[in-house]
Scaffold this motif. Structure first.
Motif, short mmCIF file in Angstrom:
data_model
loop_
_atom_site.label_atom_id
_atom_site.label_comp_id
_atom_site.label_asym_id
_atom_site.label_seq_id
_atom_site.Cartn_x
_atom_site.Cartn_y
_atom_site.Cartn_z
N ALA A 164 1.01 -1.34 0.30
CA ALA A 164 0.04 -0.01 -0.02
C ALA A 164 0.85 1.19 0.07
N GLN A 165 1.99 1.14 0.75
CA GLN A 165 2.98 2.38 0.70
C GLN A 165 3.52 2.50 -0.59
N THR A 166 3.91 1.41 -1.24
CA THR A 166 4.34 1.46 -2.67
C THR A 166 3.37 2.26 -3.55
N ASN A 167 1.99 1.73 -3.40
CA ASN A 167 1.23 2.42 -4.19
C ASN A 167 0.93 4.02 -3.93
N ARG A 168 1.09 4.40 -2.72
CA ARG A 168 1.05 5.85 -2.54
C ARG A 168 2.16 6.35 -3.07
N ALA A 169 3.29 5.74 -2.85
CA ALA A 169 4.49 6.66 -3.48
C ALA A 169 4.57 6.54 -5.15
N PHE A 170 4.18 5.72 -5.87
CA PHE A 170 3.63 5.77 -7.19
C PHE A 170 2.71 6.89 -7.21
N LEU A 171 1.70 7.11 -6.59
CA LEU A 171 0.76 8.22 -6.72
C LEU A 171 1.38 9.44 -6.70
N TRP B 224 5.99 -2.50 -12.73
CA TRP B 224 5.46 -2.66 -11.23
C TRP B 224 5.63 -1.34 -10.72
N LEU B 225 4.88 -1.19 -9.56
CA LEU B 225 4.79 0.27 -9.02
C LEU B 225 6.18 0.84 -8.56
N ALA B 226 6.84 -0.15 -7.72
CA ALA B 226 8.09 0.27 -7.51
C ALA B 226 9.00 0.80 -8.48
N ASP B 227 8.81 0.43 -9.68
CA ASP B 227 9.91 0.48 -10.70
C ASP B 227 9.48 1.71 -11.42
N TRP B 228 8.19 2.32 -11.25
CA TRP B 228 7.73 3.41 -12.08
C TRP B 228 8.55 4.91 -11.63
N ARG B 229 9.43 5.04 -12.54
CA ARG B 229 10.36 6.47 -12.38
C ARG B 229 10.56 6.92 -10.91
N PRO B 230 11.39 5.83 -10.16
CA PRO B 230 11.70 6.27 -8.72
C PRO B 230 12.71 7.39 -9.04
N ASP B 231 12.49 8.35 -7.77
CA ASP B 231 13.18 9.63 -7.89
C ASP B 231 13.49 10.02 -6.57
N GLY B 232 14.14 8.92 -5.95
CA GLY B 232 14.90 9.14 -4.65
C GLY B 232 14.35 9.26 -3.52
N GLU B 233 12.99 9.19 -3.39
CA GLU B 233 12.31 8.99 -2.08
C GLU B 233 12.37 7.55 -1.62
N ARG C 8 11.98 3.84 -0.96
CA ARG C 8 11.34 3.03 -2.19
C ARG C 8 11.26 1.61 -1.46
N ALA C 9 9.91 1.22 -1.29
CA ALA C 9 9.44 -0.19 -1.15
C ALA C 9 9.84 -1.18 -2.13
N GLY C 10 10.49 -2.38 -1.82
CA GLY C 10 10.38 -3.34 -2.64
C GLY C 10 9.35 -4.30 -3.07
N VAL C 11 8.30 -3.84 -2.61
CA VAL C 11 6.96 -4.77 -2.64
C VAL C 11 5.95 -4.14 -3.54
N SER C 12 5.70 -4.68 -4.74
CA SER C 12 4.52 -4.18 -5.57
C SER C 12 3.68 -5.35 -5.76
N HIS C 13 2.38 -4.95 -5.47
CA HIS C 13 1.20 -5.92 -5.74
C HIS C 13 0.52 -5.48 -6.94
N GLY C 14 1.14 -4.71 -7.76
CA GLY C 14 0.24 -4.43 -9.03
C GLY C 14 1.29 -3.38 -10.22
N PHE C 15 0.63 -3.28 -11.06
CA PHE C 15 1.38 -2.59 -12.06
C PHE C 15 0.74 -0.91 -12.13
N GLY C 16 1.45 -0.06 -12.53
CA GLY C 16 1.03 1.30 -12.90
C GLY C 16 1.82 2.06 -14.00
N GLY C 17 1.08 3.14 -14.08
CA GLY C 17 1.57 3.70 -15.62
C GLY C 17 1.18 4.90 -15.79
N VAL C 18 1.47 5.79 -16.71
CA VAL C 18 0.90 7.25 -16.94
C VAL C 18 0.79 7.05 -18.58
#
Length: 280
Positions: free
Chosen positions: A68-75, A255-264, A266-276
């Motif tokens: 869930a934290q990974t998803n919020r970070a993606f958001l 995977w959500l954790a891999d979408w454009r990481p920017d230095g914040e 970073r959780a290593g657990v993704s239960h989903g995919f994301g994109g823009v």
């Protein structure tokens, strides 16, 4: 990789709200997916029935809180990306309960003139959101349903806040996996796409069970069958279909954790995919 630190409880004004308690026979008597998500994030805007259901899920998938934290970070990264590229209108559908790092906080730090419309179909989530957000500038909360996009687009608070002739970021973050295929979520997303101007963006995340063991997956879905919305995980290929008519920005649907990481953090657990995606 390390996970994000667990958040402190959201605040409203100078004091921290206490955990909610349910009232017998009311809408609080059934687990609510928005409040369960709030619990995963460490929030306090949830009832005993939500906490009990969430703990069942955590017994099956112990890393759900980190996911869930990974998803919020993606958001946060996705809305920051849109704001930095000139988008000034944000339409967050299925927003649930406000928590730390809300859309309006992230985008208005980049562009203070940005407008944000939060939408949820659940009356309890809407009431909480309005109370917690208070008089936040250039931000409104609307009760509406993704499954009825024409009604949503015609809502007076939406039309007063969003100019569809200009680019708008449509956020469908962790919401489409609560809409069964029988309710045609692809048509709803396409209607929202067609209503927006070229250059608009779709910010989307979606739960998947790709790679998950079958039995735990069935058990997790069974918990949500007793909640306010069923759980409908989809494959990567099925999630990609939501981006029809959009050009995906790099790195595509990932995977959500891999979408454009920017230095914040970073959780290593993704239960989903994301994109823009950017509307053509």
């Amino acid at each position: 990789m390390t996970s994000e630190p667990a958040p402190t409880a959201p605040t409203s004004g100078p004091t921290t709200p206490q955990p909610a308690t349910s009232s017998a026979g009311g809408v609080e008597s059934r687990p609510n997916v928005a409040r369960m998500y709030d619990y995963y994030l460490g929030g306090c805007h949830n009832f005993a029935v939500d906490r009990a259901a969430a703990r069942q899920v955590l017994e099956i998938f112990p890393d759900t809180g980190v996911a869930a934290q990974t998803n919020r970070a993606f958001l946060r990264r996705a809305v920051r990306y849109a704001a930095e590229r000139g988008v000034r209108q944000f339409f967050d559908i299925g927003a649930g309960l406000p928590t730390q790092g809300n859309v309006h906080e992230v985008v208005q730090a980049v562009a203070p003139d940005s407008k944000v419309v939060y939408v949820d179909y659940d009356e309890v989530a809407v009431a909480y959101a309005r109370r917690l957000l208070g008089d936040a500038a250039r931000t409104v909360v609307v009760e509406g349903d993704l499954r009825r996009p024409d009604e949503l687009l015609a809502h007076p608070d939406v039309t007063a806040s969003i100019d569809l002739a200009r680019p708008v970021a449509v956020l469908l973050v962790a919401v489409l996996h609560f809409v069964p295929d029988a309710e045609d979520p692809y048509a709803a997303v396409a209607r929202l796409r067609d209503a927006t101007a070229p250059g608009s963006q779709l910010l989307l995340s979606h739960l998947t069970l790709d790679g998950a063991p079958p039995l735990p997956a069935q058990q997790g879905r069974a918990v949500y069958q007793q909640s306010s919305a069923p759980l409908v995980p989809r494959t990567r290929a099925d999630i990609l279909r939501f981006f029809d008519g959009y050009e995906l920005v790099e790195p595509g649907l990932s995977w959500l954790a891999d979408w454009r990481p920017d230095g914040e953090p970073r959780a290593g657990v993704s239960h989903g995919f994301g994109g823009v995606g950017v509307r053509r």
